[in-house]
Write an enzyme that holds these catalytic residues in place. Structure first.
Site, PDB file in Angstrom:
ATOM      1  N   HIS A 192      -9.556   1.207  -1.860  1.00  0.00           N
ATOM      2  CA  HIS A 192      -8.116   1.037  -1.644  1.00  0.00           C
ATOM      3  C   HIS A 192      -7.508   0.473  -2.912  1.00  0.00           C
ATOM      4  O   HIS A 192      -7.735  -0.694  -3.257  1.00  0.00           O
ATOM      5  CB  HIS A 192      -7.884   0.079  -0.468  1.00  0.00           C
ATOM      6  CG  HIS A 192      -6.489   0.118   0.059  1.00  0.00           C
ATOM      7  ND1 HIS A 192      -5.441   0.706  -0.600  1.00  0.00           N
ATOM      8  CD2 HIS A 192      -5.960  -0.373   1.211  1.00  0.00           C
ATOM      9  CE1 HIS A 192      -4.341   0.596   0.109  1.00  0.00           C
ATOM     10  NE2 HIS A 192      -4.626  -0.068   1.219  1.00  0.00           N
ATOM     11  N   HIS A 213      -3.964   7.513   5.946  1.00  0.00           N
ATOM     12  CA  HIS A 213      -4.014   6.234   5.220  1.00  0.00           C
ATOM     13  C   HIS A 213      -5.430   5.657   5.351  1.00  0.00           C
ATOM     14  O   HIS A 213      -6.024   5.235   4.370  1.00  0.00           O
ATOM     15  CB  HIS A 213      -2.975   5.282   5.789  1.00  0.00           C
ATOM     16  CG  HIS A 213      -2.826   4.016   5.009  1.00  0.00           C
ATOM     17  ND1 HIS A 213      -2.533   3.995   3.665  1.00  0.00           N
ATOM     18  CD2 HIS A 213      -2.932   2.712   5.389  1.00  0.00           C
ATOM     19  CE1 HIS A 213      -2.456   2.738   3.250  1.00  0.00           C
ATOM     20  NE2 HIS A 213      -2.703   1.941   4.271  1.00  0.00           N
ATOM     21  N   PHE A 217       0.997  -3.181   4.592  1.00  0.00           N
ATOM     22  CA  PHE A 217       1.234  -4.553   5.053  1.00  0.00           C
ATOM     23  C   PHE A 217       2.721  -4.818   4.954  1.00  0.00           C
ATOM     24  O   PHE A 217       3.380  -4.410   4.004  1.00  0.00           O
ATOM     25  CB  PHE A 217       0.511  -5.543   4.133  1.00  0.00           C
ATOM     26  CG  PHE A 217      -0.878  -5.909   4.556  1.00  0.00           C
ATOM     27  CD1 PHE A 217      -1.577  -6.896   3.870  1.00  0.00           C
ATOM     28  CD2 PHE A 217      -1.511  -5.286   5.622  1.00  0.00           C
ATOM     29  CE1 PHE A 217      -2.869  -7.247   4.249  1.00  0.00           C
ATOM     30  CE2 PHE A 217      -2.794  -5.624   6.008  1.00  0.00           C
ATOM     31  CZ  PHE A 217      -3.478  -6.622   5.303  1.00  0.00           C
ATOM     32  N   GLU A 277      -3.634   4.719  13.696  1.00  0.00           N
ATOM     33  CA  GLU A 277      -3.184   5.942  13.021  1.00  0.00           C
ATOM     34  C   GLU A 277      -3.605   7.186  13.804  1.00  0.00           C
ATOM     35  O   GLU A 277      -2.856   8.149  13.916  1.00  0.00           O
ATOM     36  CB  GLU A 277      -3.727   5.992  11.591  1.00  0.00           C
ATOM     37  CG  GLU A 277      -3.143   7.129  10.767  1.00  0.00           C
ATOM     38  CD  GLU A 277      -3.508   7.065   9.292  1.00  0.00           C
ATOM     39  OE1 GLU A 277      -4.334   6.198   8.898  1.00  0.00           O
ATOM     40  OE2 GLU A 277      -2.967   7.877   8.523  1.00  0.00           O
ATOM     41  N   CYS A 300       0.808  -1.222   0.000  1.00  0.00           N
ATOM     42  CA  CYS A 300       0.000   0.000   0.000  1.00  0.00           C
ATOM     43  C   CYS A 300       0.841   1.272   0.000  1.00  0.00           C
ATOM     44  O   CYS A 300       0.305   2.358  -0.209  1.00  0.00           O
ATOM     45  CB  CYS A 300      -0.918   0.040   1.224  1.00  0.00           C
ATOM     46  SG  CYS A 300      -1.653  -1.540   1.621  1.00  0.00           S
TER      47      CYS A 300
END
Lengths: 81, 421
Positions: free
Chosen positions: B344, B307, B403, B318, B169
């Site tokens: 995403h 994110h 990830f 976050e 990502c």
């Protein structure tokens, strides 16, 4: 197979697989001039092998430059079967 | 005469062109207006067999007719990721009004991140192999994840650095950061950078679904991804491409280019923690490092693009990390997550999200975080839920946390000609 029939079959395969027009193509036409590059040649080899039940070696592939080379090569293999 | 390479040194880096292919539309105008209007590009997926999958929603790029952009022959060799990369890159180059042929060829680079797109593109090929044992000769050049960067470099005659950066990502954010450093130090003058990815195929969706990280709001797709919401239930996978033109300040000034913003900071850190779980320490260190790199105090950040994937763990971690780094200023800073709107897009997400930051700086307006339905006491910052908000932004931060623990944080600022100390 008669040569003119083979030319017709091969043209149909090229149009189908490479998605180009073959208007005005002759035996001496260079493949790169009509947008058939090395990747296309490899793909065509796979299809020709399946369609005609033949084997095409990498060396033979590398020697193909013109439409006529394709026809001559296939004709030779079909005659020797 | 070609524009010669810079001497190695220190050069400011500006953004002069934007291009996007997104679930909100295949142009920057459609993407931006959709974001500001609070629209969602998440829909039911109708053209894939997902009968065995718990998730049947995704963020597809639907405003796109491949035949309008590519010939049938070209499409044989282009994965979805490559197609979207080329569409976005074409818009970006046109937007920048840059003639790349005028530059010494090795001073122009193509760094486009792609991560899951190869798996998606490979699925029909491998299906054929398992069916009849044959392999299409086009598999390799189509599915390789550097194909988007490669196809862009071929299309635009780019002969400088050509790489795919795969950090899941965080891929495209790292690609942008990498290009930023190379231009900053004079190795490149111009770079086409960003990301292009597509996660929408049956096996890929099933694989992610089995990780139990995907939203299963199949009955209400538009509200599937709910960043920071107390009832969030996971990621909505999607696709897209975001390409930015980065160039040295002198190159932009010399050709009188329009400058959207300046890239002023980049941090690349790793959690060294887990393949799938986020790390509070890792996220905090990444944001702190970006501030140091940009030579900014936390109070100078006016806007954070988070994110914000819509998972329980990411969004609360976050939020806590933002509070760690920004203290009380965290509560005064708008924090927006746009994955509710565009899903995403894995490798492309960082670039598309940075683009939204750049547009916010350029236009002094921020889009809303949509689908925040239920308050979560662990997510209590100002997520701009009331709708788009006018606010003056001098410096903005964009987070990408992947990830595997790869973190990329970028800082972009209003461009001013006066050199900062």
């Amino acid at each position: 197979m008669k040569r003119e029939n083979l030319i017709e079959v091969v043209k149909n395969i090229i149009v189908q697989e490479v998605k180009i027009s073959l208007n005005g193509v002759g035996l001496s036409t260079k493949l790169e001039d009509i947008g058939v590059d090395s990747l296309d040649t490899v793909k065509l080899a796979v299809v020709f092998e399946e369609s005609f039940n033949i084997k095409i070696t990498t060396t033979e592939l590398l020697q193909i430059e013109t439409f006529g080379d394709i026809i001559d090569g296939l004709e030779q293999k079909l005659d020797s079967k | 005469m070609l524009i010669k390479k810079h001497k190695l040194g220190f050069h400011r880096v500006v953004i002069t062109g934007l291009g996007v292919a997104s679930p909100l539309g295949c142009s920057v105008n459609k993407f931006w207006s959709g974001l500001l209007e609070g629209k969602s590009g998440v829909r039911s997926i109708m053209d894939l067999d997902l009968s065995r999958c718990r998730t049947r929603i995704g963020a597809q790029v639907v405003d796109y007719d491949a035949s309008q952009h590519f010939t049938a022959k070209e499409l044989q060799r282009l994965s979805r990721s490559s197609q979207l990369a080329l569409v976005a890159a074409t818009e970006a180059v046109g937007d920048a009004g840059i003639n790349l042929a005028l530059y010494e060829p090795t001073s122009v680079g193509s760094m486009i991140g792609s991560s899951i797109g190869g798996f998606t593109a490979g699925e029909p090929f491998f299906r054929q192999y398992f069916d009849d044992g044959t392999a299409d000769p086009f598999i390799v050049p189509v599915v390789m994840n550097n194909a988007p960067a490669s196809n862009v470099s071929i299309r635009f005659g780019i002969k400088g650095l050509l790489v795919n950066i795969d950090a899941a990502c965080a891929s495209s954010a790292h690609a942008i950061g990498y290009a930023f450093n190379l231009i900053r130090f004079g190795v490149l003058q111009v770079a086409l950078v960003g990301g292009a990815d597509s996660a929408l195929s049956p096996a890929v969706l099933q694989a992610w679904s089995s990780l139990r990280v995907l939203s299963e709001r199949n009955e209400n797709p538009a509200e599937g991804c709910r960043p920071f919401s107390g009832d969030r239930d996971g990621i909505v996978l999607g696709e897209g491409a975001g390409i930015l033109i980065l160039e040295s300040e002198s190159s932009a000034i010399n050709r009188k280019a329009k400058i959207y913003a300046e890239v002023t900071g980049y941090a690349a850190t790793s959690d060294s923690y887990s393949l799938v779980q986020p790390s509070l320490k890792g996220m905090s260190e990444a944001m702190q490092s970006a501030l140091i790199n940009a030579n900014l105090a936390p109070e100078q950040i006016d806007y954070i693009n988070a994110h914000a994937t819509g998972t329980t763990w990411n969004d609360k971690t976050e939020t806590a990390a933002i509070k760690n780094v920004f203290g009380e200023h965290a509560y005064k800073t708008p924090v927006v997550g746009i994955k509710g709107a565009i899903g995403h897009s894995i490798a492309a997400s960082g670039a598309i999200e940075l683009m939204s930051c750049v547009l916010s700086i350029h236009k002094n307006i921020v889009p809303p975080t949509i689908n925040l339905k239920v308050p979560d006491p662990e997510c209590d910052l100002d997520y701009v839920t009331e709708g788009k908000r006018v606010c003056e932004i001098t410096h903005a931060m964009s987070n990408s946390f992947a990830f595997g623990g790869s973190n990329a944080v970028l800082v972009v600022s209003q461009y001013t000609p006066e050199r900062r100390s």
